[in-house]
Design an enzyme around this catalytic site. Sequence first.
Site, PDB file in Angstrom:
ATOM      1  N   PRO A  10     -47.865  33.091 -37.089  1.00 40.38           N
ATOM      2  CA  PRO A  10     -47.769  33.311 -38.771  1.00 40.38           C
ATOM      3  C   PRO A  10     -47.485  31.831 -39.322  1.00 40.38           C
ATOM      4  O   PRO A  10     -47.836  30.800 -38.495  1.00 40.38           O
ATOM      5  CB  PRO A  10     -46.439  33.905 -38.712  1.00 40.38           C
ATOM      6  CG  PRO A  10     -45.677  33.491 -37.773  1.00 40.38           C
ATOM      7  CD  PRO A  10     -46.816  33.621 -36.810  1.00 40.38           C
ATOM      8  N   SER A 359     -56.683  32.337 -37.433  1.00 37.38           N
ATOM      9  CA  SER A 359     -55.566  31.864 -37.673  1.00 37.38           C
ATOM     10  C   SER A 359     -55.308  30.683 -37.894  1.00 37.38           C
ATOM     11  O   SER A 359     -54.596  30.068 -38.877  1.00 37.38           O
ATOM     12  CB  SER A 359     -54.329  32.580 -36.546  1.00 37.38           C
ATOM     13  OG  SER A 359     -53.241  32.501 -36.990  1.00 37.38           O
ATOM     14  N   LEU A 362     -57.146  29.512 -41.248  1.00 36.45           N
ATOM     15  CA  LEU A 362     -56.327  29.871 -42.137  1.00 36.45           C
ATOM     16  C   LEU A 362     -55.273  29.006 -42.617  1.00 36.45           C
ATOM     17  O   LEU A 362     -54.914  28.584 -43.850  1.00 36.45           O
ATOM     18  CB  LEU A 362     -55.814  31.518 -42.188  1.00 36.45           C
ATOM     19  CG  LEU A 362     -56.781  32.521 -42.285  1.00 36.45           C
ATOM     20  CD1 LEU A 362     -56.086  34.031 -41.777  1.00 36.45           C
ATOM     21  CD2 LEU A 362     -57.307  32.714 -43.710  1.00 36.45           C
ATOM     22  N   HIS A 363     -54.728  28.357 -41.532  1.00 34.28           N
ATOM     23  CA  HIS A 363     -53.557  27.615 -41.497  1.00 34.28           C
ATOM     24  C   HIS A 363     -54.005  26.226 -41.861  1.00 34.28           C
ATOM     25  O   HIS A 363     -53.270  25.154 -42.197  1.00 34.28           O
ATOM     26  CB  HIS A 363     -52.683  27.507 -40.425  1.00 34.28           C
ATOM     27  CG  HIS A 363     -51.828  28.568 -40.200  1.00 34.28           C
ATOM     28  ND1 HIS A 363     -52.123  29.826 -39.524  1.00 34.28           N
ATOM     29  CD2 HIS A 363     -50.510  29.094 -40.703  1.00 34.28           C
ATOM     30  CE1 HIS A 363     -51.297  30.864 -39.697  1.00 34.28           C
ATOM     31  NE2 HIS A 363     -50.129  30.320 -40.207  1.00 34.28           N
ATOM     32  N   GLY A 364     -55.533  25.967 -41.752  1.00 31.43           N
ATOM     33  CA  GLY A 364     -55.899  24.564 -42.209  1.00 31.43           C
ATOM     34  C   GLY A 364     -56.067  23.831 -40.689  1.00 31.43           C
ATOM     35  O   GLY A 364     -55.529  24.168 -39.743  1.00 31.43           O
TER      36      GLY A 364
END
Length: 481
Positions: A10, A359, A362-364
């Site tokens: 996450p 993932s 999405l977080h960069g």
Amino acid sequence: MDMLDYGDYPDDGDYPDDLYNMMGGMGGDYGDYGDYADYGNQKMEPPTYAELVTECMIPTLQQGAAMLSHLVFFCISINIVAQVGMPSVVVHILSIAVGFTSVAMVFENLILHIIYLSVLGYTLLLITSLLDIKQKGAYVGVGLVCYLIFWEFFIAEPAEWHRIRGVQMVLVMKLISLAFDCDHGVVKEMPDIVQFYGYVFFPGTVIYGPWMSYSTYCKLTNIPIVNFNWVCSLFLTCVKAMLCLLISTCIATTIFLTYDYRWLHAYRDALSFRFSHYFISYLSSLTCIASGLGFKSNSDSTTWDYPVSKPSLVEIPRSLVEVVTNWNLPMHTWLKTYVFKTTKQFGNFTAILMTYAASSLLHGLNFQLAAVLLSLGLYTYIEYVFRKRLSEIYSACIQAKRCKKCEHKYTSSNVFVILINILFGALAMFHLAYLGVMFDSDPEKEEEGYDMSHTLAKWSELGFASHYVAIATYIFYWLIK
């Protein structure tokens, strides 16, 4: 092979500027308490109980309450409007208005980037719908990710990107899930522009998350009357959020100060980071419950609960598989539903690789996060296959995932099985301390994100021990498979 229940990792603390200030990470009002976190590997005298209460706990609670009060108020206002039976369009318009106001209050002029991204998402959805394209989710996903990469590398200032990327991540997840749900018939028709922007700017999720599907958002127009259970759920979730904030800011950063041992310091840094995540998780649960979502009705009563994370299963884990599953439940659901199941046709390994790649994107594109995610993916895979093989050899309930219906000779109540599972749980805690050590409070690096040198330096201080343990575990598995 069913192992993608751990298909996510996450958010990494993509919190708004005011939250960094509260935690002493960007030189805010409580920067003096950042000294307790900026200790390196030195021995320091911990603060007295009176100093901890008066100089950290009380100010932190005051600023935490001030930070979340307006957002909770906005969410309750939507709940009230929905309760009195106003037309659904009024609920959507109010969601847009208060959500837009919340984002503007926190991010000021950076809200323009959120607007640009939402306009792009709606345009892609509209075009793919008008052209009757059957794979809307894939086209929308690729388009949005390309936009994020381009914006990160060629337009955005690093500090701005780091500040707002958490909000963008949730928004992109909403847009991609909506596109896939239109493909699969979960959403029967393309939402109109009011419904769309009500979903995008819903104040319960727009700043702190979590991701929620469009179908869940639409339940706002049909929520039950609030009762005492709702008040209790709201109060308990708020207490849990504030408790996690105190632990992260005032307690975790002051333990082990008198000990000059690197692994204790690593555990302390990781513990502070994890509880900051729990704070955000409970805060996002609070805003969703305040809006009236998360209800379960039966013949006797209605209860409210909107779980985002399960701290007990992370802090005292059975396995790393269990950790990443329960770290961020909505994101886990999103990755499993829209990435793993979509790519599973290409094979399990490809699906796993795509899940962790999604993932990361999405977080960069950040080395620190990519390194953590790649390591975590390898660790969980090694742990899964190794424990599965041991379980087969000894017919013991020691797999990474708990048995739903145990048929092993030695069940979970066997004393040796309990001891082995405890040992694997301790190993998971060891890996978590190692992986989380670079998420410390360094004011100079936190504003723009951590680079490769910071990550490698932190792991080098610990001798890359966790990676060596993982390699040794896999070699042992290869010898016995």
